[in-house]
Write a protein that holds these residues in place. Structure first.
Motif, PDB file in Angstrom:
ATOM      1  N   HIS A  21     -28.326 -27.861  36.578  1.00 12.79           N
ATOM      2  CA  HIS A  21     -27.703 -26.988  35.578  1.00 12.79           C
ATOM      3  C   HIS A  21     -28.838 -26.242  34.896  1.00 12.79           C
ATOM      4  CE1 HIS A  21     -23.908 -29.206  36.009  1.00 12.79           C
ATOM      5  NE2 HIS A  21     -24.660 -30.281  36.054  1.00 12.79           N
TER       6      HIS A  21
ATOM      7  N   HIS B 197     -28.222 -30.304  42.906  1.00 11.18           N
ATOM      8  CA  HIS B 197     -27.408 -30.468  41.689  1.00 11.18           C
ATOM      9  C   HIS B 197     -28.257 -30.183  40.454  1.00 11.18           C
ATOM     10  CE1 HIS B 197     -24.472 -33.336  39.325  1.00 11.18           C
ATOM     11  NE2 HIS B 197     -24.741 -32.214  38.660  1.00 11.18           N
TER      12      HIS B 197
ATOM     13  N   PHE C 105     -14.991 -31.198  37.544  1.00  8.69           N
ATOM     14  CA  PHE C 105     -15.247 -32.365  36.702  1.00  8.69           C
ATOM     15  C   PHE C 105     -13.947 -33.147  36.580  1.00  8.69           C
ATOM     16  CE2 PHE C 105     -18.518 -29.439  34.940  1.00  8.69           C
ATOM     17  CZ  PHE C 105     -19.631 -30.261  35.002  1.00  8.69           C
TER      18      PHE C 105
ATOM     19  N   ALA D 110     -30.240 -31.346  33.416  1.00  4.94           N
ATOM     20  CA  ALA D 110     -29.423 -30.820  32.313  1.00  4.94           C
ATOM     21  C   ALA D 110     -30.239 -31.028  31.042  1.00  4.94           C
ATOM     22  CB  ALA D 110     -28.079 -31.534  32.251  1.00  4.94           C
TER      23      ALA D 110
ATOM     24  N   ASP E 288     -29.377 -33.515  38.778  1.00  8.27           N
ATOM     25  CA  ASP E 288     -28.459 -33.227  37.675  1.00  8.27           C
ATOM     26  C   ASP E 288     -29.275 -32.761  36.469  1.00  8.27           C
ATOM     27  OD1 ASP E 288     -26.138 -32.849  36.326  1.00  8.27           O
ATOM     28  OD2 ASP E 288     -25.812 -34.961  35.841  1.00  8.27           O
TER      29      ASP E 288
ATOM     30  N   TYR F 169     -14.820 -35.264  31.035  1.00 12.80           N
ATOM     31  CA  TYR F 169     -14.898 -34.269  29.957  1.00 12.80           C
ATOM     32  C   TYR F 169     -13.495 -33.746  29.587  1.00 12.80           C
ATOM     33  CZ  TYR F 169     -19.821 -34.432  31.426  1.00 12.80           C
ATOM     34  OH  TYR F 169     -21.083 -34.850  31.777  1.00 12.80           O
TER      35      TYR F 169
ATOM     36  N   MET G 240     -26.810 -39.567  29.541  1.00  7.01           N
ATOM     37  CA  MET G 240     -26.256 -38.683  30.565  1.00  7.01           C
ATOM     38  C   MET G 240     -24.974 -39.332  31.076  1.00  7.01           C
ATOM     39  SD  MET G 240     -28.614 -39.431  33.953  1.00  7.01           S
ATOM     40  CE  MET G 240     -27.568 -38.426  35.025  1.00  7.01           C
ATOM     41  N   SER G 241     -24.187 -38.563  31.828  1.00  2.56           N
ATOM     42  CA  SER G 241     -22.940 -39.108  32.370  1.00  2.56           C
ATOM     43  C   SER G 241     -22.857 -38.841  33.867  1.00  2.56           C
ATOM     44  CB  SER G 241     -21.729 -38.454  31.689  1.00  2.56           C
ATOM     45  OG  SER G 241     -21.704 -38.841  30.339  1.00  2.56           O
TER      46      SER G 241
ATOM     47  N   HIS H   9     -17.692 -34.432  39.833  1.00  2.86           N
ATOM     48  CA  HIS H   9     -18.157 -35.439  38.867  1.00  2.86           C
ATOM     49  C   HIS H   9     -17.004 -36.417  38.694  1.00  2.86           C
ATOM     50  CE1 HIS H   9     -19.944 -36.409  34.665  1.00  2.86           C
ATOM     51  NE2 HIS H   9     -18.931 -37.235  34.865  1.00  2.86           N
TER      52      HIS H   9
ATOM     53  N   HIS I 170     -23.815 -37.363  41.571  1.00  5.00           N
ATOM     54  CA  HIS I 170     -24.469 -38.359  40.694  1.00  5.00           C
ATOM     55  C   HIS I 170     -23.757 -39.703  40.607  1.00  5.00           C
ATOM     56  CE1 HIS I 170     -21.613 -36.886  37.737  1.00  5.00           C
ATOM     57  NE2 HIS I 170     -22.377 -35.960  37.187  1.00  5.00           N
TER      58      HIS I 170
ATOM     59  N   ASN J 127     -24.961 -34.362  26.895  1.00  4.67           N
ATOM     60  CA  ASN J 127     -25.270 -35.241  28.033  1.00  4.67           C
ATOM     61  C   ASN J 127     -26.268 -34.573  28.968  1.00  4.67           C
ATOM     62  OD1 ASN J 127     -22.102 -36.933  28.822  1.00  4.67           O
ATOM     63  ND2 ASN J 127     -23.141 -36.656  26.894  1.00  4.67           N
ATOM     64  N   GLY J 128     -27.269 -35.322  29.393  1.00  2.01           N
ATOM     65  CA  GLY J 128     -28.148 -34.788  30.427  1.00  2.01           C
ATOM     66  C   GLY J 128     -29.588 -35.203  30.243  1.00  2.01           C
TER      67      GLY J 128
HETATM   68  O1  URP Z   1     -24.931 -35.936  31.732  1.00  3.97           O
HETATM   69  C1  URP Z   1     -24.784 -35.036  32.537  1.00  3.97           C
HETATM   70  N1  URP Z   1     -24.564 -35.373  33.771  1.00  3.97           N
HETATM   71  N2  URP Z   1     -24.839 -33.746  32.122  1.00  3.97           N
HETATM   72  C2  URP Z   1     -24.679 -32.570  32.847  1.00  3.97           C
HETATM   73  C3  URP Z   1     -23.261 -32.223  33.149  1.00  3.97           C
HETATM   74  C4  URP Z   1     -22.740 -33.060  34.264  1.00  3.97           C
HETATM   75  O2  URP Z   1     -21.933 -33.936  34.029  1.00  3.97           O
HETATM   76  O3  URP Z   1     -23.131 -32.882  35.412  1.00  3.97           O
END
Ligand code: URP
Ligand code: ZN
Ligand code: ZN
Length: 463
Positions: A63, A61, A154, A319, A317, A157, A289-290, A185, A241, A342-343
């Protein structure tokens, strides 16, 4: 050049033994109690005495190219794959993240081109689904034929990347038909939106209010929602996550009913907690982060769930957003926590943190470590050549020095962000030699490989 690795303690998902290993033509060619160096004169000899030899680690996972929350994540494949390799990760699964107006196939080509042009580690993708009109559905079928055997949605969001229930149902139905797994997510986007509005309305605008805007039950509701849809469609699903017991128990209950579900957590939840996001002077934004970082009291449950096999994988994750110029888009009084990208950047640190906080403390054993950081991801996502040490498998290896001690710092990391969420944290152990298909790519904290060595891993549907 071929490699002869001598005297290493080989650790797989199930085994633990000392042996020599010969790697040639990208694969593991021999594993024997002793291999005479004269029988393999073409090989560089690496003495692994006192070290572990793990299969290359897989981050399920990440980004890397990520247009998100009005900005772009900071790394590219050049920086992220170097960071991954120095940290022991030899394969990363990136999310292709198209916007609502993008054609899925165009997005696939864009993400593929970016990775192919510079990745030093091997890679594959989860195909992001944000719309399910007939044209998009046909493109998803074609993308699966191109070797992408997982989707990503997702449930959070709202108004951006979040999918409707109709889209979720259609995605899972298509996934079931094609035999691909859907990663998700899980947070209820409407509950998040309502809580955010309530908090902002009473002036609770700092990063410390990010967690109260999406409490554990909001995540549990998201997991429950995914499980209900999986039960009705028969699709195989993977909750990314997961951060807390309440949420994970919803998935466990579904599995007991026969839902085919897998559970991921990510390293920030194992090491950090919500007090980090409560740091003064907006420092807490570094930890937004989320789903959010939770109470420290959640961590023993997560470790126990890893040990028990309830949680299958530990990803990152990854990010990455800078503190200055990106996270500060959400700085009060001009702005609020909803605008903080977020990340948390962590692709470089996952293995060292998991080893330090998991293996070195006795919370998980070496086989569990390999399972949750490598082999399970290979099995779940159809990476048949990865995640194992066996004759014929790809020679992706992480020779790990358990006696190294050091400290994490943004001053030395290869990720592009201007901060580390783990600044000053001690680590015990680190990768000494890291190989991808038989090529040495990193040694003792330095990237020594070639950019572009990474290959796209074509995956067949296995679900
Ligand atoms: O906070 C996060 N997790 N950011 C990256 C995008 C996601 O939600 O995976
Ligand atoms: Zn997410
Ligand atoms: Zn993510």
């Amino acid at each position: 050049m071929a490699l002869l690795i001598t005297n290493g303690r080989i650790i797989t998902a199930t085994d633990d033994y000392v042996a020599d290993m010969y790697c040639a033509d990208e694969s593991i060619a021999r594993i024997e109690s002793t291999i005479d160096p004269q029988s393999v004169p073409d090989a560089e000899v690496i003495d692994a005495t006192g070290k572990f030899v793990f299969p290359g680690f897989i981050d399920p996972h990440v980004h890397i190219y990520l247009p998100f929350m009005g900005t772009y994540a900071k790394d590219d494949w050049k920086s992220a794959s170097q960071a991954a390799l120095v940290g022991g990760t030899t394969t990363a699964i990136e999310m292709i993240c198209p916007g609502r107006d993008d054609q899925p196939m165009d997005a696939f080509e864009t993400w593929l081109e970016r990775a192919q042009s510079s990745a030093a580690c091997d890679f594959t993708f989860h195909m992001g689904v944000v719309r399910t009109d007939e044209a998009a559905m046909q493109q998803f079928r074609d993308i699966v034929l191109r070797g992408v055997a997982s989707f990503k949605v997702f449930l959070a969001y709202k108004g951006a990347l979040g999918v409707s229930d109709e889209d979720l149902y259609r995605t899972l139905t298509l996934a079931k038909q094609l035999g691909v797994i859907v990663t998700a997510h899980c947070e209820n986007e409407e509950l998040v939106a309502q809580k955010q509005a309530e908090l902002i309305a009473v002036g609770k605008t700092g990063p410390e209010f990010h967690e109260p805007s999406r409490p554990r039950i909001v995540e549990a509701e998201g997991v429950q929602h995914l499980m209900t849809f999986a039960e009705l469609t028969g699709a195989h699903v993977y909750a990314v996550h997961t951060s807390n017991q309440l949420a994970i128990e919803r998935a466990v209950k579904a599995k007991q009913r026969g839902v085919n579900a897998w559970i991921e957590t990510v390293v920030p939840y194992l090491v950090l907690d919500k007090t980090y996001a409560e740091k003064p002077n907006f420092e807490g934004a570094k930890f937004v982060m989320s789903p959010p970082l939770r109470d420290k009291e959640e961590q023993p449950y997560l470790w126990n769930a890893l040990r028990a096999g309830i949680i299958s994988t530990v990803g990152t994750d990854h990010a990455p957003f800078d503190f200055v110029g990106q996270k500060d888009m959400g700085k009060p009084p001009a702005s609020n926590f909803m605008m903080i990208p977020n990340g948390i950047p962590s692709i470089e640190d996952r293995i060292n943190l998991l080893y330090t906080h998991g293996v070195a403390t006795g919370r998980i054993d070496l086989n569990t470590f390999v399972r949750c950081a490598s082999t399970n991801a290979a099995d779940i996502f159809g990476l048949t050549q990865k995640g194992r040490i066996a004759v014929g498998a790809d020679a992706d290896l992480c020779i790990y020095d358990p006696n190294y001690t050091g400290t994490i710092s943004a001053k030395t990391h290869l990720m592009q962000t201007d901060y580390s969420a783990f600044e000053g944290m001690p680590i015990k152990g680190r990768p000494s030699v890291v190989t991808v298909r038989g090529k040495v790519m990193a040694r003792d904290g330095q990237f020594t490989g070639k950019l572009g060595h990474g290959q796209f891993l074509h995956r067949e549907p296995t679900h």
